[in-house]
Design an enzyme around this catalytic site. Structure first.
Site, PDB file in Angstrom:
ATOM      1  N   GLY A  87       0.802  -1.221   0.000  1.00 43.94           N
ATOM      2  CA  GLY A  87       0.000   0.000   0.000  1.00 43.94           C
ATOM      3  C   GLY A  87       0.835   1.272   0.000  1.00 43.94           C
ATOM      4  N   SER A  88       2.092   1.184   0.425  1.00 45.46           N
ATOM      5  CA  SER A  88       2.992   2.345   0.347  1.00 45.46           C
ATOM      6  C   SER A  88       3.717   2.377  -0.985  1.00 45.46           C
ATOM      7  CB  SER A  88       4.021   2.302   1.481  1.00 45.46           C
ATOM      8  OG  SER A  88       3.389   2.387   2.732  1.00 45.46           O
ATOM      9  N   SER A 137       7.072   4.209   3.551  1.00 43.17           N
ATOM     10  CA  SER A 137       6.513   3.139   4.396  1.00 43.17           C
ATOM     11  C   SER A 137       5.545   3.761   5.378  1.00 43.17           C
ATOM     12  CB  SER A 137       7.617   2.392   5.152  1.00 43.17           C
ATOM     13  OG  SER A 137       7.022   1.496   6.074  1.00 43.17           O
ATOM     14  N   SER A 157       3.836   2.479   7.881  1.00 44.73           N
ATOM     15  CA  SER A 157       4.110   2.128   9.285  1.00 44.73           C
ATOM     16  C   SER A 157       5.516   2.548   9.698  1.00 44.73           C
ATOM     17  CB  SER A 157       3.971   0.618   9.482  1.00 44.73           C
ATOM     18  OG  SER A 157       4.948  -0.051   8.696  1.00 44.73           O
ATOM     19  N   THR A 190       8.533  -1.590   7.785  1.00 46.87           N
ATOM     20  CA  THR A 190       8.573  -2.653   6.766  1.00 46.87           C
ATOM     21  C   THR A 190      10.016  -3.030   6.466  1.00 46.87           C
ATOM     22  OG1 THR A 190       6.485  -1.924   5.888  1.00 46.87           O
ATOM     23  CG2 THR A 190       7.859  -3.197   4.396  1.00 46.87           C
ATOM     24  N   ARG A 195      -2.910   1.320   2.597  1.00 49.25           N
ATOM     25  CA  ARG A 195      -3.572   1.508   1.293  1.00 49.25           C
ATOM     26  C   ARG A 195      -4.641   2.578   1.338  1.00 49.25           C
ATOM     27  NH1 ARG A 195      -5.688  -2.808   3.867  1.00 49.25           N
ATOM     28  NH2 ARG A 195      -7.921  -3.235   3.744  1.00 49.25           N
ATOM     29  N   GLU A 217      -7.050  -7.000  -1.098  1.00 50.36           N
ATOM     30  CA  GLU A 217      -7.039  -6.652   0.327  1.00 50.36           C
ATOM     31  C   GLU A 217      -8.410  -6.274   0.868  1.00 50.36           C
ATOM     32  OE1 GLU A 217      -3.586  -4.515   1.923  1.00 50.36           O
ATOM     33  OE2 GLU A 217      -2.701  -4.607  -0.070  1.00 50.36           O
ATOM     34  N   HIS A 272       1.481  -9.487 -26.228  1.00 52.08           N
ATOM     35  CA  HIS A 272       2.596 -10.296 -26.706  1.00 52.08           C
ATOM     36  C   HIS A 272       2.750 -11.589 -25.909  1.00 52.08           C
ATOM     37  CE1 HIS A 272       3.943  -7.002 -29.325  1.00 52.08           C
ATOM     38  NE2 HIS A 272       3.427  -6.248 -28.365  1.00 52.08           N
ATOM     39  N   LYS A 303       3.906 -11.012   8.833  1.00 47.06           N
ATOM     40  CA  LYS A 303       4.877 -10.092   9.448  1.00 47.06           C
ATOM     41  C   LYS A 303       5.209 -10.552  10.875  1.00 47.06           C
ATOM     42  CE  LYS A 303       3.854  -5.933   6.742  1.00 47.06           C
ATOM     43  NZ  LYS A 303       3.392  -4.554   6.701  1.00 47.06           N
TER      44      LYS A 303
END
Ligand code: PA5
Length: 348
Positions: free
Chosen positions: A61-62, A99, A101, A104, A151, A231, A247, A341
Site C-alpha cells: 500500500g505504500s 513506508s 508504518s 517494513t 492503502r 485486500e 505479446h 509479518k
C-alpha cells in the site's frame, strides 16, 4: 458484458459489514490529498536538489505511491520492492523511502543500503523505525498522520511528494481538475448514492476473478485495482499492462473458457491512451468475444491525463470496497499480511 444488475442488494444493510469504517475513509480521500499537499509544502527541498533520478523504496500500500510517481515526474523514478538496491544507485540518486508504518523490513533494509551510497534521502512515514532513524540521523522525512491502513493513506503518501517535487521543478501538472473530479466522485460513489457506478461494477465483478488491464499511466492503476480487490474483497485478482499483454497474456485466453470460467477482463481506458493502444483494445474485445471471456470497459473522467488516471484509481477503490461487502467481508482487516509479518518477526 451482459449481466442483469437491475435488482440491487441492500447496500445500507451491507454497509454494516464495514466495521472498521473504510467507506468513511474513502469518502475523505480528496480531502486527504489536499492535506497531503499542505504537508508537502512545508518540507524544505533544498537539501534534496540536484538528483538526476530517484529510487522509490516501498512495499504494498505504500509502494504504489512510487509506481504512480514514476508516471508523474519529469525525472526517472524506479520503484524498488526488495531488500537491496540496483548497483547503479549512487550520489546522483535520490533515495525515497515510502513506508506508512515505518516498520517494513524490505524498505528499511534497502534504505540502509542506499544511505551508504547517496546523501540525498527522504522518507515518507507515520513514524516507526524509519521515522526514528530519520530523526536520529537528521534525514529529512515527511511525517504523515497515523491510524490508517497503508492503502487507505495514499493521499498522505503521494500528494506531499507531488507538492515537494513541484518545489524542485520536477512535477509541473496542475492538480485543480483532478481534485475537482475526485470531489465529484466522492459525492457520486458513496453508499448514499444507490445504483452508483462503483456499486454496479462490484455487482458485475462479484463471483468472478478480474484481470485488470491498464496502459502507461493507468498500468499502476490496474495494479492498484488488483491489490485493492485482494485486500478489501479478500479474493484473487490479477493485472497486466498493455501493450505488453498483447505479446503473451492473450495466448492464455485460448483455454480461459475451460480453466478460468469465472474470469472477467477489465479494461481501464483513458482518453489519453496511445491511439495504437486504443486500436489494440478494440481488437482484443473481438478476441474475447470469440473466446467467450466476458469483459468490462471503465472510462476515466475529466479532460487531463491526471484526472483520468486518478478517477480510475478512485473508482477502483470504491468498487473493491463494495465487492468486499458483497463477499460478506469487512474491507479493512488484512490478517494474512499481519500474520506473515508477525511470524517473520519471530523467525531466527
Ligand atoms: O496494505 C498493506 O497493509 C500492505 O500492503 C502494507 O502496505 C505493506 O505490507 C507495507 O507496509 P507499510 O505500508 O507500512 O510499509
Amino acid at each position: 458484458m451482459a449481466r442483469k444488475v437491475s435488482e440491487g442488494p441492500p447496500w445500507e444493510k451491507l454497509s454494516g459489514l464495514d466495521r472498521s469504517g473504510m467507506l468513511g475513509v474513502l469518502a475523505r480521500f480528496p480531502d486527504q490529498c489536499r492535506e497531503g499537499i499542505a504537508i508537502g509544502e512545508q518540507v524544505p527541498v533544498d537539501p534534496l536538489a540536484g538528483f538526476s533520478r530517484a529510487v522509490a523504496l516501498g512495499m504494498g500500500g505504500s509502494g504504489i505511491a512510487g509506481d504512480l510517481l514514476a508516471h508523474l515526474l519529469s525525472v526517472e523514478v524506479i520503484p524498488v520492492r526488495t531488500y537491496t538496491l540496483p548497483r547503479w544507485v549512487g550520489e546522483e540518486t535520490l533515495l525515497l523511502a515510502l513506508s506508512y508504518s515505518g516498520d517494513t523490513e524490505e524498505t528499511l533494509s534497502a534504505f540502509a543500503d542506499g544511505l551508504g551510497r547517496t546523501r540525498r534521502a527522504l522518507a515518507v512515514t507515520s513514524g516507526g523505525a524509519l521515522g526514528k532513524l530519520c530523526a536520529q540521523r537528521g534525514i529529512p522525512w515527511v511525517r504523515i498522520p497515523d491510524g490508517y491502513q497503508p492503502r487507505a493513506a495514499l493521499g498522505y503518501l503521494l500528494f506531499p511528494l507531488l507538492a515537494l517535487f513541484r518545489g524542485l521543478g520536477t512535477f509541473r501538472d496542475d492538480l485543480t481538475e483532478t481534485l475537482a473530479v475526485l470531489d465529484e466522485q466522492a459525492r457520486a460513489l458513496g453508499p448514499a448514492s444507490p445504483g452508483n457506478p462503483a456499486q454496479e461494477l462490484a455487482l458485475l465483478l462479484h463471483g468472478r476473478v478480474p484481470l485488470v488491464y491498464g496502459a502507461g499511466p493507468t498500468a499502476p492503476v490496474a495494479f492498484r485495482w488488483k491489490t485493492q480487490i485482494n485486500e478489501h474483497a479478500k479474493q484473487p485478482a490479477f493485472w497486466a499492462e498493455l501493450p505488453e499483454a498483447c505479446h503473451n497474456e492473450i495466448v492464455g485466453w485460448e483455454l480461459a473458457g475451460k480453466v478460468f470460467p469465472n474470469g472477467v477482463v477489465v479494461f481501464l481506458r483513458s482518453r489519453h491512451d496511445h491511439p495504437r493502444v486504443q486500436a489494440r483494445i478494440e481488437i482484443l474485445k473481438e478476441l474475447l468475444d470469440r473466446r467467450g471471456l466476458p469483459y468490462l470497459e471503465v472510462q476515466g473522467e475529466g479532460e487531463g491525463a491526471l484526472a483520468q488516471m486518478f478517477s480510475l484509481l478512485y473508482l477502483g477503490d470504491w468498487a473493491s470496497v463494495y465487492l468486499a461487502l458483497l463477499n460478506g467481508a469487512d474491507p479493512t482487516p488484512v490478517r494474512p499480511i499481519q500474520e506473515l509479518k508477525d511470524r517473520l518477526g519471530r523467525w531466527q
